[in-house]
Design a protein around this motif. Structure first.
Motif, PDB file in Angstrom:
ATOM      1  N   ALA A 189       0.687  -1.105  -0.168  1.00 40.65           N
ATOM      2  CA  ALA A 189       0.010   0.030  -0.095  1.00 40.65           C
ATOM      3  C   ALA A 189       0.805   1.184  -0.075  1.00 40.65           C
ATOM      4  O   ALA A 189       0.639   2.271  -0.630  1.00 40.65           O
ATOM      5  N   SER A 193       1.379   2.175  -4.247  1.00 36.90           N
ATOM      6  CA  SER A 193      -0.005   2.906  -4.529  1.00 36.90           C
ATOM      7  C   SER A 193      -0.062   3.270  -5.842  1.00 36.90           C
ATOM      8  O   SER A 193       1.007   3.259  -6.431  1.00 36.90           O
ATOM      9  N   ASN A 194      -1.248   3.254  -6.444  1.00 36.29           N
ATOM     10  CA  ASN A 194      -1.546   3.667  -7.863  1.00 36.29           C
ATOM     11  C   ASN A 194      -2.575   4.930  -7.879  1.00 36.29           C
ATOM     12  O   ASN A 194      -3.691   4.732  -7.751  1.00 36.29           O
ATOM     13  N   GLN A 217       9.523   2.029  -4.490  1.00 31.80           N
ATOM     14  CA  GLN A 217       8.547   2.135  -5.318  1.00 31.80           C
ATOM     15  C   GLN A 217       8.634   1.396  -6.546  1.00 31.80           C
ATOM     16  O   GLN A 217       7.539   0.733  -7.177  1.00 31.80           O
TER      17      GLN A 217
END
Length: 220
Positions: A189, A193-194, A217
């Motif tokens: 998370a 994340s996106n 990342q």
């Protein structure tokens, strides 16, 4: 006489207030629920419609396959086979679900939370180092090494993990107090994340060099 009436009125008001305070909203069964005024675009909060009772059958309450091990050939060396309302439609509104967790040697179920359910876990094979961390500011770790037949509880919403301490496979089953407890794996998370979280934010939060954050990342 008036004092007695006032006393009764106060008691009645306190009773009503107590009743209102003890009431609470139902637990959410999905991550977000954006309010809308047009009912034509609405969906049920639990995401499921109910089948006509007359059309219900035994298969609505049945699932097979938990005797089969999950594939643990992945970076973390574990596999979670969930049995929630998506697999057993009869679980809808009953507030429970189940999972089988397979661990390769030294595999782990990484730190994660279940936002909508408490978990109770029993070890069937092997040994697991497990634990959970309480909320700020204490951030107290409760941990234990579990062996075959041992049971451990992870309270709702708290970060927890399981790690296979042995050189053989391990198996655990867990029950959850929600038909869809949800899962948020912390590393995924935060670093996956996106769209991505601004690296400056994470670099400051974790007190790490921005290049390390950017590497993480990319990894996730």
């Amino acid at each position: 006489m008036m004092k007695g009436v006032h006393f009764l009125a106060i008691v009645a008001l306190l009773s009503l207030t107590s009743s209102l305070v003890s009431a609470e909203d139902p637990s959410p069964l999905q991550d977000i629920c954006v309010a809308i005024d047009d009912p034509k675009s609405a969906v049920f909060v639990n995401g499921k419609f109910c089948k006509d009772f007359k059309l219900a059958e035994a298969n609505d309450f049945f699932f097979e396959g938990l005797q089969n091990p999950g594939n643990t050939e992945n970076p973390v060396g574990s596999n979670v086979t969930t049995v929630n309302v998506d697999q057993i439609r009869g679980l809808n509104t009953l507030g429970i679900s189940l999972a089988r967790i397979d661990f390769a040697p030294y595999g782990e179920n990484p730190p994660h939370i279940h936002p909508r359910g408490t978990e109770i876990l029993v070890v069937l094979e092997g040994s697991l180092y497990v634990g959970f961390v309480t909320s700020n500011p204490e951030n107290r770790l409760f941990s234990k090494v579990l062996n075959k037949g041992d049971v451990f509880v992870f309270p709702i919403g708290l970060i927890h993990f399981q790690f296979n301490t042995g050189h053989t496979n391990a198996i655990a089953f867990s029950g959850l107090s929600s038909q869809n407890a949800g899962v948020i794996t912390i590393a995924n998370a935060v670093f996956g994340s996106n769209p991505p979280i601004n690296p400056d934010v994470l670099a400051k939060a974790f007190q790490l060099d921005q290049k390390i954050i950017e590497y993480l990342q990319k990894t996730f």
